[in-house]
Motif scaffolding. Structure first.
Motif, PDB file in Angstrom:
ATOM      1  N   TRP A  47    -121.906  36.766  35.921  1.00 18.75           N
ATOM      2  CA  TRP A  47    -121.962  38.083  36.541  1.00 18.75           C
ATOM      3  C   TRP A  47    -123.371  38.651  36.488  1.00 18.75           C
ATOM      4  O   TRP A  47    -124.093  38.439  35.521  1.00 18.75           O
ATOM      5  N   LYS A  86    -120.150  48.777  37.972  1.00  9.19           N
ATOM      6  CA  LYS A  86    -120.048  48.878  39.435  1.00  9.19           C
ATOM      7  C   LYS A  86    -119.269  50.110  39.856  1.00  9.19           C
ATOM      8  O   LYS A  86    -119.562  50.732  40.884  1.00  9.19           O
ATOM      9  N   ASN A  87    -118.270  50.481  39.050  1.00  6.38           N
ATOM     10  CA  ASN A  87    -117.460  51.655  39.366  1.00  6.38           C
ATOM     11  C   ASN A  87    -118.017  52.941  38.755  1.00  6.38           C
ATOM     12  O   ASN A  87    -117.329  53.964  38.723  1.00  6.38           O
ATOM     13  N   ASN A  95    -115.188  35.606  42.644  1.00  7.73           N
ATOM     14  CA  ASN A  95    -113.880  36.162  42.305  1.00  7.73           C
ATOM     15  C   ASN A  95    -113.750  37.583  42.848  1.00  7.73           C
ATOM     16  O   ASN A  95    -114.706  38.174  43.349  1.00  7.73           O
ATOM     17  N   LYS A  96    -112.538  38.150  42.714  1.00  8.36           N
ATOM     18  CA  LYS A  96    -112.264  39.440  43.325  1.00  8.36           C
ATOM     19  C   LYS A  96    -112.997  40.589  42.656  1.00  8.36           C
ATOM     20  O   LYS A  96    -113.075  41.694  43.197  1.00  8.36           O
ATOM     21  N   PHE A  97    -113.557  40.344  41.465  1.00 11.67           N
ATOM     22  CA  PHE A  97    -114.294  41.393  40.771  1.00 11.67           C
ATOM     23  C   PHE A  97    -115.805  41.274  40.963  1.00 11.67           C
ATOM     24  O   PHE A  97    -116.576  42.023  40.364  1.00 11.67           O
ATOM     25  N   ASP A 131    -122.802  44.223  38.600  1.00  9.89           N
ATOM     26  CA  ASP A 131    -121.535  43.936  39.266  1.00  9.89           C
ATOM     27  C   ASP A 131    -120.350  43.890  38.303  1.00  9.89           C
ATOM     28  O   ASP A 131    -119.225  43.644  38.725  1.00  9.89           O
ATOM     29  N   THR A 132    -120.588  44.064  37.006  1.00 11.37           N
ATOM     30  CA  THR A 132    -119.461  44.121  36.077  1.00 11.37           C
ATOM     31  C   THR A 132    -118.649  45.376  36.388  1.00 11.37           C
ATOM     32  O   THR A 132    -119.182  46.389  36.852  1.00 11.37           O
ATOM     33  N   TRP A 133    -117.359  45.313  36.114  1.00  8.69           N
ATOM     34  CA  TRP A 133    -116.425  46.312  36.649  1.00  8.69           C
ATOM     35  C   TRP A 133    -116.776  47.751  36.283  1.00  8.69           C
ATOM     36  O   TRP A 133    -116.861  48.621  37.155  1.00  8.69           O
ATOM     37  N   HIS A 143    -109.506  50.472  32.466  1.00  6.26           N
ATOM     38  CA  HIS A 143    -109.298  49.103  32.942  1.00  6.26           C
ATOM     39  C   HIS A 143    -108.498  49.152  34.231  1.00  6.26           C
ATOM     40  O   HIS A 143    -107.581  49.984  34.362  1.00  6.26           O
ATOM     41  N   PRO A 144    -108.791  48.269  35.198  1.00 11.15           N
ATOM     42  CA  PRO A 144    -108.068  48.324  36.472  1.00 11.15           C
ATOM     43  C   PRO A 144    -106.612  47.888  36.376  1.00 11.15           C
ATOM     44  O   PRO A 144    -105.820  48.189  37.262  1.00 11.15           O
TER      45      PRO A 144
END
Length: 235
Positions: free
Chosen positions: A100, A109-110, A83-85, A104-106, A163-164
């Motif tokens: 996941w 990762k950020n 997926n994109k995330f 690599d969880t949002w 949140h994105p």
């Protein structure tokens, strides 16, 4: 519900003789045999916590300490899509699984949260009632400090505010609270009003937004509770 009761209920659920459960359990046990440091995370555990197991029809989220490369190798027989995330999704026997690597969880990762283990993973969820993870193999439950209070009060609040897609989460907050008959906490109420974007077909959400505006104006530090009367109207 105590955390020990929750562990027992999920174990009984997966080991029941309903036609699909053995197949579901086989998938999970296969994943655990190759990815031993893994947890079930998200909506499934939340719904069981709220004693809403019969309503659970969502994806099963799994997070592992294994690397993305290891994950890709283990999941290859299931023909997953990425997926994109950065997670991997596959379907088996009518259930959809999202898997996941923790790194690599949002939020991790950020670089918004430093996460070395599953206790840290619980810091990354937007909602307080999603901040719970179950290591099915070891029968260990991890939670954020806000989880048990939210569960006791049946109150939906913010755990981690980043949140994105803020407008999506504002709308989802109303949906989850109405569907699960939860109150909305003061911080989440303000977040909804600041971020929600509604279209012409969002009459249900518009009614909630108008009620929230009145509530926040007069009771900014109190929970917003009139959602249970509206839960049947949600679509």
């Amino acid at each position: 519900m105590t955390l020990d009761t929750l562990k027992n209920r999920i174990t009984q659920y997966l080991k029941s003789d309903a036609w699909h459960r053995p197949k579901q359990l086989n998938v999970l046990e296969n994943l655990w045999s190759h990815l031993p440091n893994s947890v079930i995370f998200g909506g499934m555990i939340r719904d069981f916590s709220l004693d809403l197991a019969r309503e659970f029809h969502s994806d099963i989220d799994i997070v592992t300490l294994g690397s993305s490369k290891k994950l890709e190798s283990v999941l290859r027989p299931y023909s997953p899509t990425k997926n994109k995330f950065g997670g991997y999704r596959f379907q088996s026997h009518g259930y959809v699984y999202d898997v996941w690597s923790l790194n690599d969880t949002w939020a991790v990762k950020n670089k918004l949260i430093v996460a070395n283990d599953f206790q840290d993973l619980c810091k990354t969820t937007f909602f307080n009632l999603d901040a719970i993870a179950l290591d099915y193999k070891e029968k260990v439950i991890y939670t954020a400090p806000c989880f048990e209070e939210g569960l006791y009060k049946k109150n939906l609040e913010i755990n981690f505010p980043e949140h994105p897609h803020p407008s999506k989460m504002a709308k989802r907050a109303i949906y989850v609270a109405a569907k699960k008959q939860l109150s909305i906490g003061p911080d989440l109420a303000k977040y909804i009003l600041q971020n929600i974007k509604l279209g012409a077909n969002d009459s249900f959400y518009l009614r909630i937004k108008e009620s929230l505006e009145k509530h926040v104006k007069h009771n900014p530090t109190k929970e917003f509770t009139p959602l249970e009367q509206l839960s049947l109207d949600i679509h």
